[in-house]
Design a protein around this motif. Structure first.
Motif, PDB file in Angstrom:
ATOM      1  N   ASN A 132      18.973   8.661  -5.492  1.00  0.00           N
ATOM      2  CA  ASN A 132      19.679   9.462  -6.503  1.00  0.00           C
ATOM      3  C   ASN A 132      20.773  10.310  -5.867  1.00  0.00           C
ATOM      4  O   ASN A 132      21.853  10.494  -6.448  1.00  0.00           O
ATOM      5  N   ALA A 133      20.481  10.839  -4.677  1.00  0.00           N
ATOM      6  CA  ALA A 133      21.408  11.766  -4.017  1.00  0.00           C
ATOM      7  C   ALA A 133      22.487  11.057  -3.207  1.00  0.00           C
ATOM      8  O   ALA A 133      23.434  11.704  -2.746  1.00  0.00           O
ATOM      9  N   ASP A 134      22.367   9.758  -3.028  1.00  0.00           N
ATOM     10  CA  ASP A 134      23.312   9.011  -2.191  1.00  0.00           C
ATOM     11  C   ASP A 134      24.542   8.626  -3.011  1.00  0.00           C
ATOM     12  O   ASP A 134      24.454   7.801  -3.923  1.00  0.00           O
ATOM     13  N   PRO A 135      25.721   9.179  -2.705  1.00  0.00           N
ATOM     14  CA  PRO A 135      26.910   8.898  -3.517  1.00  0.00           C
ATOM     15  C   PRO A 135      27.408   7.456  -3.399  1.00  0.00           C
ATOM     16  O   PRO A 135      28.184   7.004  -4.246  1.00  0.00           O
ATOM     17  N   SER A 136      26.971   6.737  -2.368  1.00  0.00           N
ATOM     18  CA  SER A 136      27.402   5.340  -2.224  1.00  0.00           C
ATOM     19  C   SER A 136      26.567   4.387  -3.068  1.00  0.00           C
ATOM     20  O   SER A 136      26.893   3.207  -3.184  1.00  0.00           O
ATOM     21  N   VAL A 137      25.488   4.902  -3.654  1.00  0.00           N
ATOM     22  CA  VAL A 137      24.626   4.093  -4.524  1.00  0.00           C
ATOM     23  C   VAL A 137      24.969   4.399  -5.978  1.00  0.00           C
ATOM     24  O   VAL A 137      24.846   5.530  -6.430  1.00  0.00           O
ATOM     25  N   HIS A 138      25.412   3.376  -6.707  1.00  0.00           N
ATOM     26  CA  HIS A 138      25.783   3.554  -8.112  1.00  0.00           C
ATOM     27  C   HIS A 138      24.721   3.024  -9.066  1.00  0.00           C
ATOM     28  O   HIS A 138      24.715   3.385 -10.245  1.00  0.00           O
ATOM     29  N   GLY A 139      23.866   2.157  -8.548  1.00  0.00           N
ATOM     30  CA  GLY A 139      22.796   1.609  -9.366  1.00  0.00           C
ATOM     31  C   GLY A 139      21.504   1.538  -8.579  1.00  0.00           C
ATOM     32  O   GLY A 139      21.512   1.221  -7.390  1.00  0.00           O
ATOM     33  N   ILE A 140      20.397   1.859  -9.244  1.00  0.00           N
ATOM     34  CA  ILE A 140      19.068   1.795  -8.614  1.00  0.00           C
ATOM     35  C   ILE A 140      18.189   0.884  -9.463  1.00  0.00           C
ATOM     36  O   ILE A 140      18.057   1.080 -10.667  1.00  0.00           O
ATOM     37  N   LEU A 141      17.602  -0.098  -8.799  1.00  0.00           N
ATOM     38  CA  LEU A 141      16.702  -1.020  -9.478  1.00  0.00           C
ATOM     39  C   LEU A 141      15.380  -1.060  -8.727  1.00  0.00           C
ATOM     40  O   LEU A 141      15.342  -1.413  -7.549  1.00  0.00           O
ATOM     41  N   VAL A 142      14.322  -0.636  -9.375  1.00  0.00           N
ATOM     42  CA  VAL A 142      12.977  -0.745  -8.810  1.00  0.00           C
ATOM     43  C   VAL A 142      12.313  -1.944  -9.474  1.00  0.00           C
ATOM     44  O   VAL A 142      12.073  -1.945 -10.685  1.00  0.00           O
ATOM     45  N   GLN A 143      12.054  -2.980  -8.683  1.00  0.00           N
ATOM     46  CA  GLN A 143      11.517  -4.221  -9.232  1.00  0.00           C
ATOM     47  C   GLN A 143      10.095  -4.024  -9.742  1.00  0.00           C
ATOM     48  O   GLN A 143       9.240  -3.485  -9.044  1.00  0.00           O
ATOM     49  N   LEU A 144       9.854  -4.465 -10.950  1.00  0.00           N
ATOM     50  CA  LEU A 144       8.529  -4.419 -11.551  1.00  0.00           C
ATOM     51  C   LEU A 144       7.895  -5.809 -11.497  1.00  0.00           C
ATOM     52  O   LEU A 144       8.608  -6.808 -11.460  1.00  0.00           O
ATOM     53  N   PRO A 145       6.560  -5.915 -11.483  1.00  0.00           N
ATOM     54  CA  PRO A 145       5.577  -4.819 -11.558  1.00  0.00           C
ATOM     55  C   PRO A 145       5.386  -4.126 -10.218  1.00  0.00           C
ATOM     56  O   PRO A 145       5.707  -4.688  -9.164  1.00  0.00           O
ATOM     57  N   LEU A 146       4.870  -2.897 -10.286  1.00  0.00           N
ATOM     58  CA  LEU A 146       4.543  -2.128  -9.097  1.00  0.00           C
ATOM     59  C   LEU A 146       3.032  -2.221  -8.841  1.00  0.00           C
ATOM     60  O   LEU A 146       2.253  -2.471  -9.770  1.00  0.00           O
ATOM     61  N   PRO A 147       2.608  -1.980  -7.598  1.00  0.00           N
ATOM     62  CA  PRO A 147       1.166  -1.974  -7.305  1.00  0.00           C
ATOM     63  C   PRO A 147       0.429  -0.951  -8.164  1.00  0.00           C
ATOM     64  O   PRO A 147       1.009   0.034  -8.641  1.00  0.00           O
ATOM     65  N   LYS A 148      -0.854  -1.176  -8.358  1.00  0.00           N
ATOM     66  CA  LYS A 148      -1.637  -0.407  -9.330  1.00  0.00           C
ATOM     67  C   LYS A 148      -1.742   1.073  -8.997  1.00  0.00           C
ATOM     68  O   LYS A 148      -1.988   1.891  -9.897  1.00  0.00           O
ATOM     69  N   GLN A 149      -1.536   1.454  -7.716  1.00  0.00           N
ATOM     70  CA  GLN A 149      -1.656   2.868  -7.371  1.00  0.00           C
ATOM     71  C   GLN A 149      -0.403   3.674  -7.744  1.00  0.00           C
ATOM     72  O   GLN A 149      -0.367   4.890  -7.591  1.00  0.00           O
ATOM     73  N   ILE A 150       0.616   2.996  -8.260  1.00  0.00           N
ATOM     74  CA  ILE A 150       1.885   3.653  -8.579  1.00  0.00           C
ATOM     75  C   ILE A 150       2.115   3.626 -10.090  1.00  0.00           C
ATOM     76  O   ILE A 150       2.000   2.576 -10.730  1.00  0.00           O
ATOM     77  N   ASP A 151       2.439   4.783 -10.653  1.00  0.00           N
ATOM     78  CA  ASP A 151       2.742   4.906 -12.072  1.00  0.00           C
ATOM     79  C   ASP A 151       4.203   4.500 -12.292  1.00  0.00           C
ATOM     80  O   ASP A 151       5.121   5.241 -11.942  1.00  0.00           O
ATOM     81  N   ALA A 152       4.410   3.325 -12.878  1.00  0.00           N
ATOM     82  CA  ALA A 152       5.772   2.809 -13.054  1.00  0.00           C
ATOM     83  C   ALA A 152       6.612   3.733 -13.933  1.00  0.00           C
ATOM     84  O   ALA A 152       7.801   3.941 -13.672  1.00  0.00           O
ATOM     85  N   ASP A 153       5.999   4.307 -14.979  1.00  0.00           N
ATOM     86  CA  ASP A 153       6.758   5.195 -15.865  1.00  0.00           C
ATOM     87  C   ASP A 153       7.264   6.416 -15.113  1.00  0.00           C
ATOM     88  O   ASP A 153       8.386   6.885 -15.352  1.00  0.00           O
ATOM     89  N   LYS A 154       6.457   6.934 -14.206  1.00  0.00           N
ATOM     90  CA  LYS A 154       6.880   8.097 -13.439  1.00  0.00           C
ATOM     91  C   LYS A 154       8.055   7.746 -12.518  1.00  0.00           C
ATOM     92  O   LYS A 154       9.015   8.513 -12.381  1.00  0.00           O
TER      93      LYS A 154
ATOM     94  N   ASN B  71       0.815  -1.224   0.000  1.00  0.00           N
ATOM     95  CA  ASN B  71       0.000   0.000   0.000  1.00  0.00           C
ATOM     96  C   ASN B  71       0.847   1.272   0.000  1.00  0.00           C
ATOM     97  O   ASN B  71       0.328   2.368   0.239  1.00  0.00           O
ATOM     98  N   THR B  72       2.134   1.144  -0.272  1.00  0.00           N
ATOM     99  CA  THR B  72       3.005   2.320  -0.357  1.00  0.00           C
ATOM    100  C   THR B  72       2.459   3.302  -1.389  1.00  0.00           C
ATOM    101  O   THR B  72       2.039   2.911  -2.481  1.00  0.00           O
ATOM    102  N   SER B  73       2.479   4.567  -1.044  1.00  0.00           N
ATOM    103  CA  SER B  73       1.985   5.579  -1.980  1.00  0.00           C
ATOM    104  C   SER B  73       3.037   5.900  -3.034  1.00  0.00           C
ATOM    105  O   SER B  73       4.241   5.690  -2.832  1.00  0.00           O
ATOM    106  N   GLU B  74       2.560   6.407  -4.158  1.00  0.00           N
ATOM    107  CA  GLU B  74       3.479   6.827  -5.216  1.00  0.00           C
ATOM    108  C   GLU B  74       4.433   7.902  -4.706  1.00  0.00           C
ATOM    109  O   GLU B  74       5.639   7.873  -4.996  1.00  0.00           O
ATOM    110  N   ALA B  75       3.920   8.830  -3.926  1.00  0.00           N
ATOM    111  CA  ALA B  75       4.752   9.920  -3.403  1.00  0.00           C
ATOM    112  C   ALA B  75       5.875   9.384  -2.533  1.00  0.00           C
ATOM    113  O   ALA B  75       7.024   9.861  -2.616  1.00  0.00           O
ATOM    114  N   ASP B  76       5.578   8.391  -1.700  1.00  0.00           N
ATOM    115  CA  ASP B  76       6.613   7.835  -0.827  1.00  0.00           C
ATOM    116  C   ASP B  76       7.687   7.113  -1.637  1.00  0.00           C
ATOM    117  O   ASP B  76       8.880   7.202  -1.318  1.00  0.00           O
ATOM    118  N   LEU B  77       7.275   6.403  -2.675  1.00  0.00           N
ATOM    119  CA  LEU B  77       8.262   5.708  -3.502  1.00  0.00           C
ATOM    120  C   LEU B  77       9.123   6.707  -4.269  1.00  0.00           C
ATOM    121  O   LEU B  77      10.346   6.545  -4.365  1.00  0.00           O
TER     122      LEU B  77
END
Length: 290
Positions: A87-109, A73-79
């Motif tokens: 994005n702002a964390d210099p120790s993170v070089h790669g970001i992977l958001v596992q798909l599919p996402l719940p229907k309340q979240i716009d994956a393209d956004k 039930n995570t909101s789109e805004a929270d994700l």
């Protein structure tokens, strides 16, 4: 003719060993450990398995992983807020958001918010654009892995005809771009293609990526062709579940020159290339800051 099996499992293991060696050198020389952040929203069982396999591969390659598991039930805004922090964390070089996402979240956004220079899945429009005009960027992992397998058995594609069945943004289109970069003549086929079997029989390289089990038959394949089976489908055989590809392996293996199996073909390469993209991201960051 009996096709030679392209052992994606063995080639992926070789690639992971090379990544681990390069990661160790990076840590020794620069004090940097490539970091991959994996975000899982909800409790989809298949997604959980995929994430677990990716985290295991990260550890095996000597990379650092950070897992963020969020409720369904995570909101789109929270994700979006979490992606912004990564994005702002210099120790993170790669970001992977596992798909599919719940229907309340716009994956393209969500995918569009990921920093293109941390988009190790290669799904961001900027990276798609970079690939289309030949600029450096991240290539989606499955096409990148498939191209590595093709290169092993047919390193010179100049003048060869490649047919890609499937036009998805994740596999079909980027696969075609990679083959074009190798100087192949490329045709993208899809559900509206006239005489699909006849077209496939003209291919020196045939890539099947449509998600239809056992669709490509032996009489679709040019003798001696390289056949890359991207599909992973679960079907029932004699009351038991079985993984099969988009290619009817038994009949195609009698005609093709080289073929990838399912499993242990393209699948292991996809995860290995995720590790490779993460390592490449860290290397680019070091080069930019030097």
């Amino acid at each position: 003719m009996v096709a030679e099996i392209i052992d994606g499992f063995a080639i992926a293991a070789e690639l992971r060993r090379d990544i681990a060696a390069r990661a160790a050198e990076m840590k020794e020389a620069y004090g940097v450990v490539p970091g991959l952040a994996v975000v899982l929203v909800g409790d989809d069982p298949a997604s959980a398995v995929y994430v677990r396999n990716k985290l295991k591969a990260t550890a095996e390659c000597g990379l650092r992983s950070v897992e963020h598991v969020l409720p369904a039930n995570t909101s789109e805004a929270d994700l979006l807020d979490l992606v912004g922090k990564l994005n702002a964390d210099p120790s993170v070089h790669g970001i992977l958001v596992q798909l599919p996402l719940p229907k309340q979240i716009d994956a393209d956004k969500v995918l569009g918010l990921i920093d293109p220079d941390k988009d190790v899945d290669g799904f961001h429009p900027v990276n798609a654009g970079r690939l289309s005009i030949g600029l450096p960027g991240f290539v989606p992992c499955t096409p990148r892995g498939s191209q590595i397998l093709i290169d092993r058995v047919l390193p010179n594609l100049a003048g060869k005809h490649a047919v890609v069945i499937g036009r998805s943004n994740i596999v079909g289109k980027p696969m075609a771009q990679l083959l074009l970069q190798k100087n192949a003549t490329v045709t993208i086929a899809h559900s509206k293609t006239a005489d699909l079997p006849g077209l496939c029989r003209t291919a020196d390289v045939l890539v099947a990526a449509v998600g239809r089990p056992l669709m490509v038959k032996g009489d679709w394949v040019k003798p001696g062709a390289v056949v890359i089976d991207v599909g992973i489908n679960r079907i029932e055989v004699d009351g038991k579940g079985k993984l099969v590809g988009d290619v009817d392996f038994a009949s195609v293996a009698e005609v093709a020159g080289h073929i990838t199996p399912v499993p242990k073909g393209v699948g292991p390469m996809t995860i290995a290339c995720l590790m490779l993209n993460t390592l490449d991201s860290a290397a680019r960051r070091i080069a930019a800051e030097s």
